[in-house]
Design a protein around this motif. Structure first.
Motif, PDB file in Angstrom:
ATOM      1  N   ALA A 155     -76.937   1.112  17.569  1.00  0.00           N
ATOM      2  CA  ALA A 155     -76.095   0.154  17.041  1.00  0.00           C
ATOM      3  C   ALA A 155     -74.502  -0.814  17.842  1.00  0.00           C
ATOM      4  N   LEU A 156     -73.361   0.497  18.126  1.00  0.00           N
ATOM      5  CA  LEU A 156     -72.378   0.324  18.508  1.00  0.00           C
ATOM      6  C   LEU A 156     -72.266  -0.835  19.732  1.00  0.00           C
ATOM      7  N   THR A 157     -73.767  -1.182  20.354  1.00  0.00           N
ATOM      8  CA  THR A 157     -74.093  -2.201  21.411  1.00  0.00           C
ATOM      9  C   THR A 157     -73.184  -3.552  21.464  1.00  0.00           C
ATOM     10  N   VAL A 158     -73.555  -4.002  20.904  1.00  0.00           N
ATOM     11  CA  VAL A 158     -72.530  -5.309  20.247  1.00  0.00           C
ATOM     12  C   VAL A 158     -70.698  -5.037  20.106  1.00  0.00           C
ATOM     13  N   LEU A 159     -70.737  -4.001  19.485  1.00  0.00           N
ATOM     14  CA  LEU A 159     -68.770  -4.039  19.328  1.00  0.00           C
ATOM     15  C   LEU A 159     -68.405  -3.396  20.361  1.00  0.00           C
ATOM     16  N   VAL A 160     -68.997  -2.511  21.266  1.00  0.00           N
ATOM     17  CA  VAL A 160     -68.527  -2.243  22.779  1.00  0.00           C
ATOM     18  C   VAL A 160     -68.701  -3.093  23.552  1.00  0.00           C
ATOM     19  N   ALA A 161     -70.114  -4.576  23.597  1.00  0.00           N
ATOM     20  CA  ALA A 161     -69.602  -5.843  24.431  1.00  0.00           C
ATOM     21  C   ALA A 161     -68.289  -6.013  24.177  1.00  0.00           C
ATOM     22  N   LEU A 162     -67.963  -6.719  22.120  1.00  0.00           N
ATOM     23  CA  LEU A 162     -68.012  -7.448  21.877  1.00  0.00           C
ATOM     24  C   LEU A 162     -66.114  -7.308  21.761  1.00  0.00           C
ATOM     25  N   ALA A 163     -65.956  -5.533  22.536  1.00  0.00           N
ATOM     26  CA  ALA A 163     -64.607  -5.466  22.886  1.00  0.00           C
ATOM     27  C   ALA A 163     -64.246  -5.696  24.307  1.00  0.00           C
ATOM     28  N   ILE A 164     -65.672  -5.535  24.764  1.00  0.00           N
ATOM     29  CA  ILE A 164     -64.797  -5.788  26.361  1.00  0.00           C
ATOM     30  C   ILE A 164     -64.826  -6.737  26.874  1.00  0.00           C
ATOM     31  N   ALA A 165     -65.598  -7.686  26.009  1.00  0.00           N
ATOM     32  CA  ALA A 165     -65.024  -9.003  25.949  1.00  0.00           C
ATOM     33  C   ALA A 165     -63.926  -9.436  25.691  1.00  0.00           C
TER      34      ALA A 165
END
Ligand code: HEM
Ligand SMILES: [Cu+2]
Lengths: 536, 197, 94
Positions: C38-48
């Motif tokens: 579930a965290l994948t999207v969150l991490v990707a968004l945070a880095i972006a």
């Protein structure tokens, strides 16, 4: 151009000085005043067309059953009427006409920040309107979706929706560029000494409006592109058979279109805020409250869109949230009404036509606003949603509000625009017809709406006949009023107008009527102790 | 005397960028809603995208953004020749991006994957949404890239002729801002479309 | 208008910014190799978001413009985030 200037006044902006004569000198002009007038002429033409379409609908509704034409034509008529009135009349509305004409002078500037971009916006406006109108004559017949283009019908109907949608897209672009221009103008070109909180309140309202134009219009722009892609490429975002969600279309559409009503009404409120202190010869009450409430309306108004969707199957949570927010946005609007009334209190009131129209605005806008609250309240909305009650409500806002403010603004700045006065008595008569006609036309719609008359129907049950016929006669009175007003203003030249016929205190009244090309011979500077409305 | 206001011009550009952000914002909103609905399908559909090409394009765009930014420094220092070179590199990067996209989209079209295609109508709903969004978003982004490329070409010619120089270069700054916007949008498109496998 | 002091950013700064951005790109790709569910999207968004912040601050010169520009950018982004949140108040609670 140096010393001599003081002896030979600069020619007025109405005199052709460039290399072109006649029409061409207007069409190539980047003068903000000329662009404002060009918008006004174009808008008047569209408005009259729209009014005639409205009357044609009223004619059909005179009796139950089919009278002159069938349901499909009725669908086409209210769609075209809505598109014209919303996208080409009231959305550009006061900002494009009077924002262009008056705002730069009121803040002490020679022109807007990007004059050529301004002319470009005007052309986009004409092109967009042209495209929207061609939808009537090409493809498989006039669009029949209503001006809201709701999916999934708008992606299924065989009528010529794409042209109308694309026209609206181009018109949106024009609106964005006007907003951009105004934001930069007000940030960069105010007279020295004029801080933001010394800026007159009409520019203030335009500033708030401009931000909505810039931030909300792109959303509907992309949404309209999605509708086109939906029809041509079947991308399926709004198509349930492909997994899309029609309610998502409604969200996207209203994320723009609710703020759009503030694009229309904020400049209207701004004009009223200029007219009331001038004709009461009193300092405006609560200057800061009015200025800040414009921004507050713009901001909160961005987050109330889903009050148009209570019955569309939204989640209950979203429904109460949006109902709550809708009530919040009424507060700053009410602040303004309170301030106008208080400004008039114990003023020396001068009942000239602009003031009369402004009073008409306040009255009609209040009715529109209060009925808006019954619509914004979740429980009552369920009963009157999509009935004639809604039709009455939004006409009270867009016509009673924006329309009457527009008329007020014309009567207010007309002497400045043309350097001529008009006949007051006839203007008052026109107001009488307009005001009575308007109420007779739309008040019955509230009642038959509550009784259950649905919106967008070409036929009705016999019990609504009386209401519909009253509306018809109201429409006739209104039409007479419009004709009276326009002939009074534009058929013959009145007496020469002085620079300051109403005793106003903002900068546009310090320059000659009509103003010279660059507005000011000496650029104004605002002193430490000066204020925009220092009457008493 | 002509009126000149560089800060005003930049403010205008920024406001325009805001409208662009919200234009894409509408699409990102659709993405959010649809992803919420069809998370699993989005994950499986993302596997079909070529993350390698996506990565290359990300690198290319980042480099091009840096060269545009540097070209402003070059003009400010009066090194117009160097600025032209930097802008040229930017345009080359843009071209590489387009060529990559051409192959990427071309391949998808070849296997019959495009909006409204028979293949797409047989897929399940979430995947249709994913690919529709993919084509719509990257397509609109590409359009902006082309516009940005045209703007930067004009700017480059003007730097070369000296019309843009160390005393007036707001056009270069604005062209640069637009280019960074193109980059900015890609920064979000890349992980949301290619990496959520 | 006022005499603005021109700020010239050295080439070196841009080079470092570019390297940082490339590093974050690398990071975001490697993260996808690890399964965070579930965290994948969150991490990707945070880095972006971090990357976007860097682009805005340095490449787009927000750091050196008047604070007005920064206020606008933050305001616009805040409005957009609120729009998403309010829209999701429908979709998350249906
Ligand atoms: C003499 C003036 C006018 C008349 C007689 C008139 C009449 C009407 C009628 C009969 C309808 C259709 C109601 C229905 O069947 O649901 C309608 C709808 C509408 N009118 Fe007017 N109207 C007038 C002026 C205006 C003005 C000034 C505006 C806006 C500035 C406006 C905006 C609209 C809109 C947006 C709709 C909704 C169209 C739709 O349902 O898609 N009207 N009007
Ligand atoms: Cu609304």
């Amino acid at each position: 151009m140096t010393e001599e200037k003081t002896h030979h006044p600069e020619p007025s902006y109405l005199v052709n000085t460039g290399k072109y004569k006649g029409l061409m000198s207007w069409l190539t002009s980047t003068d903000h005043k000329r662009i404002g007038l060009m918008y006004m002429y174009a808008m008047m033409v569209f408005f009259i067309v729209g009014v005639l379409l409205g009357e044609i609908m009223r004619l059909e509704l005179f009796r139950p059953g089919q009278q002159f034409y069938g349901p499909q034509m009725y669908n086409g008529l209210f769609t075209l009427h809505g598109i014209i009135m919303i996208f080409t009349v009231v959305i550009p509305g006061l900002a494009a006409v009077f924002g262009n004409f008056s705002m730069p002078i009121m803040i002490g500037a020679k022109d807007v920040a990007f004059p050529r971009l301004n002319l470009f916006s005007f052309y986009l406006y004409i092109i967009g309107a042209g495209i929207a109108l061609t939808s009537q004559f090409m493809g498989n017949g006039p669009p029949d979706t209503g001006w809201t283009f709701y999916a999934p019908y708008s992606i299924q109907t065989h009528t010529n929706v794409v042209a109308a949608v694309f026209g609206a897209f181009v018109l949106g672009f024009s609106s964005i560029l006007t907003g951009l221009n105004f934001i930069v103008t007000m940030h960069r070109m105010r007279a020295p000494g004029m801080t933001f909180f010394k800026m007159p309140l009409f520019p203030w309202s335009l500033y708030a409006t401009a931000w909505i134009q810039v931030l909300a219009t792109p959303i509907v722009g992309i949404t309209l592109l999605m509708v086109i892609a939906e029809r041509w490429l079947r991308i399926g975002f709004f198509d349930p058979s492909l997994g899309g969600d029609p309610v998502l279309y409604q969200h996207l559409f209203w994320i723009y279109s609710h703020p759009a009503v503030y694009i229309m009404i904020l400049p209207a409120m701004g004009v009223i805020t200029e007219i009331i202190p001038t004709f009461a010869q009193r300092k405006v009450f609560g200057y800061r409250a009015i200025a800040v409430s414009s921004l507050a309306i713009a901001l909160v108004g961005y987050f109330v869109w889903a009050h148009h969707m209570y019955t569309s199957g939204m989640s209950p949570t979203a429904r109460w949230i949006f109902s709550l927010l809708t009530f919040l946005v009424a507060v700053p609007s009410a602040i303004k009404v309170f301030n106008w009334v208080t400004t008039m209190y114990r003023g020396s009131i001068d009942m000239k036509p602009p003031f009369l129209f402004a009073l008409g605005f306040i009255f009609l806008f209040m009715i529109g606003g209060m009925t808006g609250l019954t619509l914004g309240a979740l429980a009552t909305n369920i009963h009157v949603h999509d009935t004639a009650y809604v039709v009455a409500h939004f006409h009270y806002i867009v016509f009673g509000g924006v329309g009457f403010a527009f008329f007020a603004a014309i009567h207010y700045w007309y002497p400045k625009m043309y350097g001529r006065m008009y006949n007051f008595k006839r203007a008052n008569w026109a107001f009488g017809f307009l005001f009575i006609g308007f109420n007779l036309l739309y008040f019955p719609q509230f009642i038959i709406g509550i009784m259950g008359m649905p919106r967008r129907y070409f036929d009705y049950l016999p019990q609504f006949t009386l209401g519909m016929q009253l509306s018809f006669f109201g429409g006739i009175l209104l039409l007479i009023g419009i004709i009276l007003m326009i002939t009074n203003l534009f058929s013959k030249k009145g007496a020469i107008a002085p620079a300051n016929p109403w005793g106003g205190r903002t900068y546009e009244w310090t320059v000659p009527s009509p103003p010279p090309v660059e507005n000011f011979e000496v650029m104004p500077v605002m002193g430490e102790d000066e204020e925009p409305y220092d009457y008493k | 005397m002509e009126h000149r206001d560089d800060i005003g011009a930049k403010l205008g550009m920024w406001v325009f960028i805001f409208t662009e952000i919200l234009l894409f914002g509408g699409l990102f909103l659709v993405y959010t809603v649809m992803r919420g609905r069809y998370a699993a399908d989005f994950h499986s559909a993302a596997h079909h995208l070529n993350a390698f090409i996506g990565t290359i394009n990300t690198l290319v765009l980042l480099i091009s953004s840096a060269t545009v930014a540097m070209s402003i420094t070059a003009v400010q220092k009066g090194h117009n020749k160097f600025a032209v070179l930097l802008l040229f590199i930017t345009l080359v990067c843009a071209a590489i991006f387009m060529v990559n996209k051409y192959f990427e989209w071309g391949h998808k079209f070849q296997i019959g994957l495009y909006p409204g295609s028979d293949l797409m109508l047989t897929m399940n709903h979430g995947q249709v949404m994913f690919f529709s969004l993919y084509f719509f978003m990257t397509g609109l982004h590409m359009f902006h890239l082309v516009v940005g490329g045209i703007i930067l070409t004009i700017v480059m010619v003007k730097v070369n002729s000296g019309a843009i120089n160390s005393t007036r270069y707001v056009l270069l700054e604005n062209g640069g801002l637009y280019w960074h916007l193109v980059d900015l949008i890609w920064i979000f498109l890349f992980p949301l479309l290619y990496l959520i496998t | 208008m006022e005499a603005e002091t021109v700020h010239i950013t050295p080439y070196r700064t841009y080079a470092w910014v570019l390297i940082t951005l490339l590093a974050f790109t690398f990071l975001t790709i490697t993260v996808t190799w690890i399964n965070l569910s579930a965290l994948t999207v969150l991490v990707a968004l945070a880095i972006a978001t971090i990357k976007a912040g860097i682009v805005l601050t340095y490449f787009m010169h927000l750091k050196f413009e008047s604070s007005l520009f920064r206020i606008f950018v933050v305001g616009v982004l805040a409005i957009y985030v609120l729009v998403i949140i309010f829209t999701m108040s429908d979709y998350l609670f249906r």
